[in-house]
Design a protein around this motif. Structure first.
Motif, PDB file in Angstrom:
ATOM      1  N   LEU A 195      10.743   4.984   1.818  1.00 20.19           N
ATOM      2  CA  LEU A 195       9.325   4.675   1.135  1.00 20.19           C
ATOM      3  C   LEU A 195       8.964   3.385   1.437  1.00 20.19           C
ATOM      4  CD1 LEU A 195      10.828   5.647  -2.354  1.00 20.19           C
ATOM      5  CD2 LEU A 195       9.154   6.907  -0.894  1.00 20.19           C
ATOM      6  N   ILE A 196       7.749   3.147   1.769  1.00 20.51           N
ATOM      7  CA  ILE A 196       6.964   2.124   1.911  1.00 20.51           C
ATOM      8  C   ILE A 196       6.117   1.640   0.742  1.00 20.51           C
ATOM      9  CG2 ILE A 196       4.999   0.893   3.360  1.00 20.51           C
ATOM     10  CD1 ILE A 196       6.044   2.251   5.773  1.00 20.51           C
ATOM     11  N   ASN A 197       6.666   0.438   0.291  1.00 18.51           N
ATOM     12  CA  ASN A 197       5.991   0.103  -1.100  1.00 18.51           C
ATOM     13  C   ASN A 197       4.811  -1.135  -0.816  1.00 18.51           C
ATOM     14  OD1 ASN A 197       5.937   0.184  -3.951  1.00 18.51           O
ATOM     15  ND2 ASN A 197       7.628  -1.390  -4.005  1.00 18.51           N
ATOM     16  N   LYS A 198       4.164  -1.086  -2.061  1.00 17.35           N
ATOM     17  CA  LYS A 198       3.245  -2.217  -2.173  1.00 17.35           C
ATOM     18  C   LYS A 198       2.216  -2.169  -0.983  1.00 17.35           C
ATOM     19  CE  LYS A 198       6.803  -5.238  -4.214  1.00 17.35           C
ATOM     20  NZ  LYS A 198       7.597  -6.253  -4.322  1.00 17.35           N
ATOM     21  N   PHE A 199       1.489  -1.024  -0.556  1.00 22.21           N
ATOM     22  CA  PHE A 199       0.504  -0.956   0.587  1.00 22.21           C
ATOM     23  C   PHE A 199      -0.751  -1.313  -0.130  1.00 22.21           C
ATOM     24  CE2 PHE A 199      -2.358   1.323   2.646  1.00 22.21           C
ATOM     25  CZ  PHE A 199      -2.437   0.792   4.042  1.00 22.21           C
ATOM     26  N   ARG A 200      -1.558  -2.006   0.544  1.00 24.15           N
ATOM     27  CA  ARG A 200      -2.917  -2.261   0.390  1.00 24.15           C
ATOM     28  C   ARG A 200      -3.754  -2.072   1.553  1.00 24.15           C
ATOM     29  NH1 ARG A 200      -3.073  -7.755  -3.416  1.00 24.15           N
ATOM     30  NH2 ARG A 200      -0.813  -8.288  -3.106  1.00 24.15           N
ATOM     31  N   GLY A 201      -4.931  -1.273   1.462  1.00 24.21           N
ATOM     32  CA  GLY A 201      -5.608  -1.098   2.703  1.00 24.21           C
ATOM     33  C   GLY A 201      -6.039   0.158   3.208  1.00 24.21           C
ATOM     34  N   ASP A 202      -6.409   0.481   4.218  1.00 22.18           N
ATOM     35  CA  ASP A 202      -6.705   1.994   4.652  1.00 22.18           C
ATOM     36  C   ASP A 202      -5.430   2.535   5.411  1.00 22.18           C
ATOM     37  OD1 ASP A 202      -7.706   3.850   6.047  1.00 22.18           O
ATOM     38  OD2 ASP A 202      -9.647   3.264   7.035  1.00 22.18           O
ATOM     39  N   ILE A 203      -4.979   3.559   4.712  1.00 25.24           N
ATOM     40  CA  ILE A 203      -3.646   4.096   5.274  1.00 25.24           C
ATOM     41  C   ILE A 203      -3.892   4.914   6.659  1.00 25.24           C
ATOM     42  CG2 ILE A 203      -4.102   6.230   4.109  1.00 25.24           C
ATOM     43  CD1 ILE A 203      -0.884   6.155   3.145  1.00 25.24           C
ATOM     44  N   THR A 204      -5.197   5.072   6.917  1.00 25.96           N
ATOM     45  CA  THR A 204      -5.275   5.728   8.377  1.00 25.96           C
ATOM     46  C   THR A 204      -4.794   4.637   9.309  1.00 25.96           C
ATOM     47  OG1 THR A 204      -7.659   4.784   8.468  1.00 25.96           O
ATOM     48  CG2 THR A 204      -7.034   7.175   7.578  1.00 25.96           C
ATOM     49  N   LEU A 205      -5.066   3.482   9.058  1.00 23.26           N
ATOM     50  CA  LEU A 205      -4.349   2.197  10.221  1.00 23.26           C
ATOM     51  C   LEU A 205      -3.169   2.282  10.011  1.00 23.26           C
ATOM     52  CD1 LEU A 205      -7.175  -0.485   9.136  1.00 23.26           C
ATOM     53  CD2 LEU A 205      -7.127   1.406  11.136  1.00 23.26           C
ATOM     54  N   ASP A 251       5.123   5.634 -17.771  1.00 19.69           N
ATOM     55  CA  ASP A 251       4.495   6.875 -17.442  1.00 19.69           C
ATOM     56  C   ASP A 251       3.071   6.627 -16.130  1.00 19.69           C
ATOM     57  OD1 ASP A 251       5.347   8.496 -19.153  1.00 19.69           O
ATOM     58  OD2 ASP A 251       4.150   8.459 -20.798  1.00 19.69           O
ATOM     59  N   ARG A 252       2.669   5.645 -16.185  1.00 19.49           N
ATOM     60  CA  ARG A 252       1.562   5.304 -15.244  1.00 19.49           C
ATOM     61  C   ARG A 252       2.423   5.037 -14.084  1.00 19.49           C
ATOM     62  NH1 ARG A 252      -2.113   0.741 -13.446  1.00 19.49           N
ATOM     63  NH2 ARG A 252      -0.992  -0.619 -14.396  1.00 19.49           N
ATOM     64  N   LEU A 253       3.472   4.372 -13.854  1.00 18.75           N
ATOM     65  CA  LEU A 253       4.460   4.272 -12.719  1.00 18.75           C
ATOM     66  C   LEU A 253       4.586   5.571 -12.163  1.00 18.75           C
ATOM     67  CD1 LEU A 253       5.826   2.803 -10.587  1.00 18.75           C
ATOM     68  CD2 LEU A 253       7.828   2.405 -12.514  1.00 18.75           C
ATOM     69  N   ALA A 254       5.134   6.649 -12.975  1.00 18.83           N
ATOM     70  CA  ALA A 254       5.805   7.687 -12.798  1.00 18.83           C
ATOM     71  C   ALA A 254       4.606   8.651 -11.873  1.00 18.83           C
ATOM     72  CB  ALA A 254       6.217   8.585 -13.881  1.00 18.83           C
ATOM     73  N   GLN A 255       3.596   8.461 -12.568  1.00 21.17           N
ATOM     74  CA  GLN A 255       2.277   9.506 -12.207  1.00 21.17           C
ATOM     75  C   GLN A 255       1.858   8.674 -10.792  1.00 21.17           C
ATOM     76  OE1 GLN A 255       0.896  12.121 -13.321  1.00 21.17           O
ATOM     77  NE2 GLN A 255       0.134  12.371 -11.260  1.00 21.17           N
ATOM     78  N   THR A 278       0.272  -1.853  -6.920  1.00 20.23           N
ATOM     79  CA  THR A 278      -0.284  -1.879  -8.328  1.00 20.23           C
ATOM     80  C   THR A 278       0.337  -2.810  -9.460  1.00 20.23           C
ATOM     81  OG1 THR A 278      -0.230   0.779  -7.942  1.00 20.23           O
ATOM     82  CG2 THR A 278      -0.701  -0.073 -10.040  1.00 20.23           C
ATOM     83  N   HIS A 279      -0.555  -3.369 -10.084  1.00 14.03           N
ATOM     84  CA  HIS A 279      -0.221  -4.264 -11.081  1.00 14.03           C
ATOM     85  C   HIS A 279       0.263  -3.593 -12.411  1.00 14.03           C
ATOM     86  CE1 HIS A 279      -0.150  -8.002 -13.426  1.00 14.03           C
ATOM     87  NE2 HIS A 279      -0.379  -7.348 -14.296  1.00 14.03           N
ATOM     88  N   LEU A 280       1.563  -3.592 -12.554  1.00 14.01           N
ATOM     89  CA  LEU A 280       2.153  -3.006 -13.762  1.00 14.01           C
ATOM     90  C   LEU A 280       2.647  -3.905 -14.849  1.00 14.01           C
ATOM     91  CD1 LEU A 280       4.375  -0.231 -11.747  1.00 14.01           C
ATOM     92  CD2 LEU A 280       2.455   0.132 -13.267  1.00 14.01           C
ATOM     93  N   GLU A 281       2.238  -3.815 -15.984  1.00 15.42           N
ATOM     94  CA  GLU A 281       2.960  -4.713 -17.040  1.00 15.42           C
ATOM     95  C   GLU A 281       4.320  -4.133 -17.600  1.00 15.42           C
ATOM     96  OE1 GLU A 281       1.962  -7.565 -18.468  1.00 15.42           O
ATOM     97  OE2 GLU A 281       0.521  -7.784 -17.073  1.00 15.42           O
TER      98      GLU A 281
END
Length: 278
Positions: A189-199, A254-258, A222-225
């Motif tokens: 699992l690659i976590n904390k991705f930002r940007g264009d996934i096609t790249l 719940d937001r994280l799970a989604q 994603t910023h999660l509280e």
């Protein structure tokens, strides 16, 4: 079991999200981390100390926090020493080298606790600590691959792309393991991705070919509280300084799970767990 290429890659949050997903899907689930080092902990209703992460995971699983979730908690009290908490109770203060010898006597206890909770639940989500490639610590390990082997658990390896060097960290981690340990890793699992996934996609294909392990998800930054326990994570979060109410925590889980449902191959995870028609 969720392991990481390093500390602070997001193992705790991935475990939290998966626990809520399995609970939503009708399974009786339980979090487990054999040994955690953190100066942030929670007191259960009975007054036992468990790490902040396992307390959050208990909420995700909708079960009461219990010291069995975190049998060993190390609370740093100097540059090289920690208060050792066993089954939620303060036990002894030890320097790092002293604890390395002391922990050999804890392996049996950890396994017995795991077997006990395994008999009571459908699924256990185990969180590793640091990285399984810390080869100086692998002797008598019961936290990462040693625990995965003890419990015969498939492993998902989490890597943090936000800090850079994600492909090197994946490749280096896998290659430092012996063959039997590599085979235990069923997905990345690659976590904390930002940007264009096609790249990113050409790199995903290349790393899969290099380590012969599929990448089963790319999770967006994603910023999660949700409260962090690690010093390398986001301390600009309001929840790290202001106590949240249960409803807000539950909503964020719940937001994280989604987010995980939308970005990882859950069918594949159920498949490696041997669960049909999930």
């Amino acid at each position: 079991m969720i392991q990481g290429t390093a500390s602070s890659v997001g193992k705790s949050m991935i475990c939290t999200g998966l626990l809520r997903i399995f609970q939503q899907d009708g399974y009786k689930v339980y979090p487990f981390k054999s040994q955690n080092m953190s100066n942030k902990y929670t007191l259960t209703e009975d007054g036992f100390k468990i790490s902040t992460a396992q307390n959050l995971q208990a909420i995700a699983a909708r079960v009461n926090p219990n010291p069995r979730m975190n049998p060993i908690l190390l609370i740093p009290n100097s540059e090289s020493g920690s208060r050792v908490v066993i089954n939620g109770m303060d036990k002894i203060d030890l320097e790092a080298a002293e604890y390395f010898k002391y922990k050999k006597d804890l392996r049996k206890m950890v396994y017995e606790i795991f077997k006990e909770i395994e008999s009571e639940n459908d699924l256990i989500v185990i969180e590793g600590a640091g990285s399984p490639a810390e080869i100086n610590l692998n002797e008598d390990d019961f936290v990462n691959m040693g625990l995965a082997q003890m419990t015969n658990s498939p492993v998902l390896l989490v890597a943090d792309i936000d800090r850079g060097g994600v492909f090197a960290s994946i490749y280096g981690t896998v290659m430092l393991l012996d063959e039997s340990q590599r085979k235990r890793i069923k997905g990345i699992l690659i976590n904390k991705f930002r940007g264009d996934i096609t790249l990113l996609q050409p790199g995903l294909k290349m790393i899969e070919e290099l380590v012969n392990i599929p990448v089963i998800g790319v999770v967006p930054y994603t910023h999660l509280e949700l409260e962090d326990e690690d010093s390398l994570t986001e301390y600009d979060k309001l929840c790290n300084v202001v106590k949240q109410n249960t409803e807000d925590i539950d909503s964020e889980i719940d937001r994280l799970a989604q987010i995980l449902r939308d970005n990882i191959d859950l069918n594949y995870i159920y498949e490696i767990l041997g669960i049909k028609n999930a």
